[in-house]
Design an enzyme around this catalytic site. Structure first.
Site, PDB file in Angstrom:
ATOM      1  N   HIS A   1     -26.434 -52.734   1.037  1.00  0.00           N
ATOM      2  CA  HIS A   1     -26.626 -52.020  -0.231  1.00  0.00           C
ATOM      3  C   HIS A   1     -26.628 -50.517   0.032  1.00  0.00           C
ATOM      4  O   HIS A   1     -27.159 -50.064   1.058  1.00  0.00           O
ATOM      5  CB  HIS A   1     -27.948 -52.416  -0.885  1.00  0.00           C
TER       6      HIS A   1
ATOM      7  N   HIS B   1     -27.444 -57.193   6.353  1.00  0.00           N
ATOM      8  CA  HIS B   1     -28.387 -58.306   6.293  1.00  0.00           C
ATOM      9  C   HIS B   1     -27.775 -59.512   5.605  1.00  0.00           C
ATOM     10  O   HIS B   1     -26.765 -59.398   4.905  1.00  0.00           O
ATOM     11  CB  HIS B   1     -29.651 -57.893   5.530  1.00  0.00           C
TER      12      HIS B   1
ATOM     13  N   GLU C   1     -34.986 -53.219  -0.557  1.00  0.00           N
ATOM     14  CA  GLU C   1     -35.620 -54.466  -0.973  1.00  0.00           C
ATOM     15  C   GLU C   1     -36.540 -54.976   0.123  1.00  0.00           C
ATOM     16  O   GLU C   1     -36.540 -54.472   1.259  1.00  0.00           O
ATOM     17  CB  GLU C   1     -34.559 -55.518  -1.300  1.00  0.00           C
TER      18      GLU C   1
ATOM     19  N   GLN D   1     -24.079 -58.637   4.008  1.00  0.00           N
ATOM     20  CA  GLN D   1     -23.917 -57.611   2.987  1.00  0.00           C
ATOM     21  C   GLN D   1     -24.763 -56.392   3.294  1.00  0.00           C
ATOM     22  O   GLN D   1     -25.610 -56.398   4.191  1.00  0.00           O
ATOM     23  CB  GLN D   1     -24.288 -58.183   1.621  1.00  0.00           C
TER      24      GLN D   1
ATOM     25  N   ARG E   1     -20.189 -56.792   0.093  1.00  0.00           N
ATOM     26  CA  ARG E   1     -20.025 -57.891   1.034  1.00  0.00           C
ATOM     27  C   ARG E   1     -19.137 -57.452   2.193  1.00  0.00           C
ATOM     28  O   ARG E   1     -18.062 -56.890   1.994  1.00  0.00           O
ATOM     29  CB  ARG E   1     -19.382 -59.105   0.354  1.00  0.00           C
TER      30      ARG E   1
END
Length: 322
Positions: free
Chosen positions: A96, A170, A113, A94, A190
């Site tokens: 972001h 990642h 993150e 996936q 995804r």
């Protein structure tokens, strides 16, 4: 204002497991993949567990006492979302988006993150990055079912910090447990789900076109380097990551120690990883103490100047602030 703990919010995931359920007192036969321990996101809102503010949501707390529990935030809500993740199976590959893309297309913030690794297999790895050289090569790999041929991997072990900036491809892989600190956002695209099918023979939804928009080609992401800020008979403090959205420290506490806030006027979040102890502080001339056990996350108000950490023997904590 007082330091507060929240009730964990467990999230069922097909890739989740059962090992962390006892830590969070969860009684469910379904696999749990995520435990949101500090969240101002509507998809999993934190509620204060006990004390004077018991039953209040984090959003209500920041709206009622913004000076204490929000400070100078880069979002109008609490800007960090903190989770424990247990991957019994592989997560999807996936990506972001960053703030600009997420706000334009999703009405949410982007997601940078970081993973503090709690446990991994002896040969544990995560997917981190890719070797697509162009959007065309990515689209061809998706069409031909060859995405996994382009994935890059990074070895991980307990105590590692993996920094995952927005727009990084990642995936956490099976046998990995992490503490995740991220921007408050719930936007995930995804790319590939290891050809998994449900009981009806259907795969999970993919978001390959949006992922193509935010993927970076020919870019190597810089990795964070651990640096020791303090090492004495009371505390070993290591700086694990710093970026525009958060700073992360590892605290190995050997004896009672006083800690100033990470950023004056903004709250700290203390997350217990190993061992037991207490967090104690003075508020209006009264002493307030919270017990700490693994899995606990404490929001320390920015109106305090400092607080004390008191281990039962030794304890390992992660501290984050913005």
């Amino acid at each position: 204002m007082y330091p507060v703990k929240f009730k964990p919010v467990p999230m069922e995931r097909i890739w989740g497991g059962h090992a962390l359920k006892s830590m969070f007192s969860v009684d469910s036969e379904q696999p749990i993949g995520e435990y949101w321990v500090v969240s101002g996101h509507p998809n999993g809102m934190s509620v204060v567990a006990d004390g004077p503010h018991a039953g209040q949501t984090l959003t209500a707390l920041t709206e009622r006492f913004p000076e204490a529990y929000l400070g100078q935030s880069p979002q109008p809500r609490f800007p960090l979302l903190i989770k424990f993740l247990e991957a019994e199976a592989d997560l999807s590959v996936q990506i972001h988006p960053d703030d600009a893309y997420a706000q334009a297309n999703e009405g949410d913030f982007g997601k940078t993150e970081a993973w503090y690794v709690l446990d991994a297999k002896p040969d544990g790895v995560v997917n981190y990055g890719h070797s697509f050289d162009s959007k065309a090569s990515y689209q061809a790999a998706v069409a031909n079912g060859h995405v996994r041929d382009y994935l890059k991997y990074q070895n991980v072990r307990a105590g590692d910090l993996v920094y995952v900036p927005a727009r990084t491809l990642h995936a956490l892989l099976a046998g990995t447990k992490v503490l995740e600190i991220q921007q408050t956002s719930d936007v995930t695209y995804r790319v590939y789900d290891w050809d998994r099918k449900d009981e009806n023979g259907q795969g999970r939804a993919l978001h390959v076109e949006k992922a193509a928009d935010v993927l970076q080609y020919g870019v190597e992401h810089a990795k964070m380097t651990r640096s020791v800020l303090r090492d004495d008979e009371k505390l070993r403090q290591s700086r694990l990551a710093t970026c525009p959205y958060f700073t992360i420290d590892e605290l190995l506490v050997h004896a009672q120690v006083t800690c100033p806030l990470g950023h004056k006027g903004n709250p700290d979040v203390i997350i217990a990883v190993e061992g037991h102890g207490q967090l104690s502080c003075d508020v209006d001339g009264e002493r307030h103490t919270l017990r700490l056990k693994p899995g606990d996350a404490v929001l320390v108000p920015g109106t305090l100047s400092d607080y004390e950490l008191i281990p039962d023997g030794e304890m390992t904590l992660v501290r984050t602030f913005y």
